[in-house]
Design a protein around this motif. Structure first.
Motif, PDB file in Angstrom:
ATOM      1  N   LEU A  55      53.818  24.566  -9.177  1.00 14.74           N
ATOM      2  CA  LEU A  55      52.658  24.951  -8.530  1.00 14.74           C
ATOM      3  C   LEU A  55      52.560  24.597  -7.060  1.00 14.74           C
ATOM      4  N   LYS A  56      51.691  25.231  -6.304  1.00 20.56           N
ATOM      5  CA  LYS A  56      51.550  24.608  -4.976  1.00 20.56           C
ATOM      6  C   LYS A  56      50.167  24.288  -4.756  1.00 20.56           C
ATOM      7  N   MET A  57      50.027  23.203  -4.126  1.00 24.19           N
ATOM      8  CA  MET A  57      48.726  22.787  -3.677  1.00 24.19           C
ATOM      9  C   MET A  57      48.594  22.274  -2.259  1.00 24.19           C
ATOM     10  N   ILE A  58      47.429  21.729  -1.796  1.00 25.66           N
ATOM     11  CA  ILE A  58      47.295  21.530  -0.398  1.00 25.66           C
ATOM     12  C   ILE A  58      47.059  19.788  -0.344  1.00 25.66           C
ATOM     13  N   ASP A 118      37.804  18.136  -8.461  1.00 26.39           N
ATOM     14  CA  ASP A 118      36.661  18.452  -7.861  1.00 26.39           C
ATOM     15  C   ASP A 118      37.033  19.142  -6.518  1.00 26.39           C
ATOM     16  N   PRO A 119      37.801  20.195  -6.666  1.00 29.54           N
ATOM     17  CA  PRO A 119      38.208  21.111  -5.379  1.00 29.54           C
ATOM     18  C   PRO A 119      37.284  21.434  -4.729  1.00 29.54           C
ATOM     19  N   ASP A 120      35.868  21.916  -5.356  1.00 25.34           N
ATOM     20  CA  ASP A 120      34.830  22.434  -4.483  1.00 25.34           C
ATOM     21  C   ASP A 120      34.410  21.446  -3.411  1.00 25.34           C
ATOM     22  N   ARG A 121      34.160  20.302  -3.694  1.00 31.79           N
ATOM     23  CA  ARG A 121      33.574  19.132  -2.887  1.00 31.79           C
ATOM     24  C   ARG A 121      34.982  18.535  -2.171  1.00 31.79           C
ATOM     25  N   ASP A 122      36.029  18.337  -2.699  1.00 28.51           N
ATOM     26  CA  ASP A 122      37.127  17.683  -2.182  1.00 28.51           C
ATOM     27  C   ASP A 122      37.918  18.513  -1.068  1.00 28.51           C
ATOM     28  N   THR A 123      37.296  18.484   0.147  1.00 25.27           N
ATOM     29  CA  THR A 123      38.151  19.288   0.979  1.00 25.27           C
ATOM     30  C   THR A 123      39.459  18.409   1.511  1.00 25.27           C
ATOM     31  N   PRO A 124      40.345  19.139   2.153  1.00 25.51           N
ATOM     32  CA  PRO A 124      41.576  17.990   2.738  1.00 25.51           C
ATOM     33  C   PRO A 124      40.936  16.978   3.561  1.00 25.51           C
ATOM     34  N   GLN A 125      39.983  17.132   4.252  1.00 30.81           N
ATOM     35  CA  GLN A 125      39.403  16.043   5.302  1.00 30.81           C
ATOM     36  C   GLN A 125      38.903  15.163   4.518  1.00 30.81           C
ATOM     37  N   GLY A 143      43.712  22.148  -5.318  1.00 26.82           N
ATOM     38  CA  GLY A 143      44.140  23.580  -5.574  1.00 26.82           C
ATOM     39  C   GLY A 143      43.041  24.161  -6.418  1.00 26.82           C
ATOM     40  N   ALA A 144      43.593  25.407  -6.694  1.00 27.28           N
ATOM     41  CA  ALA A 144      42.890  26.243  -7.564  1.00 27.28           C
ATOM     42  C   ALA A 144      42.505  25.414  -8.935  1.00 27.28           C
ATOM     43  N   VAL A 145      41.140  25.668  -9.675  1.00 23.83           N
ATOM     44  CA  VAL A 145      40.720  25.137 -10.632  1.00 23.83           C
ATOM     45  C   VAL A 145      41.799  25.423 -11.818  1.00 23.83           C
TER      46      VAL A 145
END
Length: 209
Positions: A55-58, A118-125, A143-145
């Protein structure tokens, strides 16, 4: 060879075997490589390693990371999120303590990764700012859920996606950590709650494998 000599020979051989096993046991315990000692520290090694999904994530720097390429170091993967009220900050603080107890060489062979549930709130910043409170080298991934669920199932560390429509929602997740080896494959788990003292004593053995 008389019967008495044979008996003496057999007894000497038995004593030599017992002494050898005893010495091996003592040396193993001193080095911390005793499997029972690892289990006592909460470290469970798999009989066979498992592949990590491709998988690829950010990461927290906004850069793509291929999970099946987490190699060259031992990686501890923790599923959590920055708005977690208890388990996550406690676990990350304990991991900081454990890492601080290692030598520079041992710490250099260890990577800590927080996979956000919690990718909705956990931005990279948000991940970058949060992890900086604990250790600048800790890695945050989002990443995506669907991908997060795929990874959590593959590593056998479950979590339940939250209803993000609810204000101030929390996410149910495990406090266990997955152990990824320098070969990029899963080799085991560390059970929660973490025992800082015991893990600080046992992890150096794992990091030298």
């Amino acid at each position: 060879m008389t019967r008495t000599q044979k008996t003496v020979f057999i007894l000497v051989a038995i004593i030599a075997v017992i002494l050898g096993l005893t010495v091996q046991r003592v040396l193993s315990m001193r080095s911390g490589s005793d499997p029972a000692a690892l289990v006592d520290a909460g470290v469970i090694m798999l009989p066979q390693s498992r592949a990590v999904p491709a998988l690829k994530m950010i990461d927290q720097g906004g850069e793509p990371v291929a999970l099946d390429q987490l190699k060259d170091k031992w990686t501890l993967v923790f599923f959590g999120y920055t708005y977690c009220p208890d388990i996550c900050p406690a676990t990350l603080a304990q991991l900081r303590q454990i890492k601080a107890s290692l030598s520079a060489a041992e710490a250099g062979r260890l990577r800590v990764v927080l996979v956000s549930v919690d990718p909705d709130r956990d931005t990279p910043q948000q991940l970058k700012q949060y992890l900086a409170y604990f250790d600048k080298d800790f890695v945050g991934l989002r990443g995506a859920v669907e991908d997060i669920q795929t990874l959590s199932k593959a590593l056998s560390i479950p979590y339940i996606p939250a209803d993000t429509r609810k204000p101030g929602y929390t996410v149910d997740h495990s406090g266990n950590l997955a152990i990824i080896g320098p070969d990029g494959r899963q080799h085991g788990f560390i059970r929660a709650p973490l025992n800082v003292q015991k893990l600080s004593a046992r992890l150096p053995v794992l990091l030298t494998r």
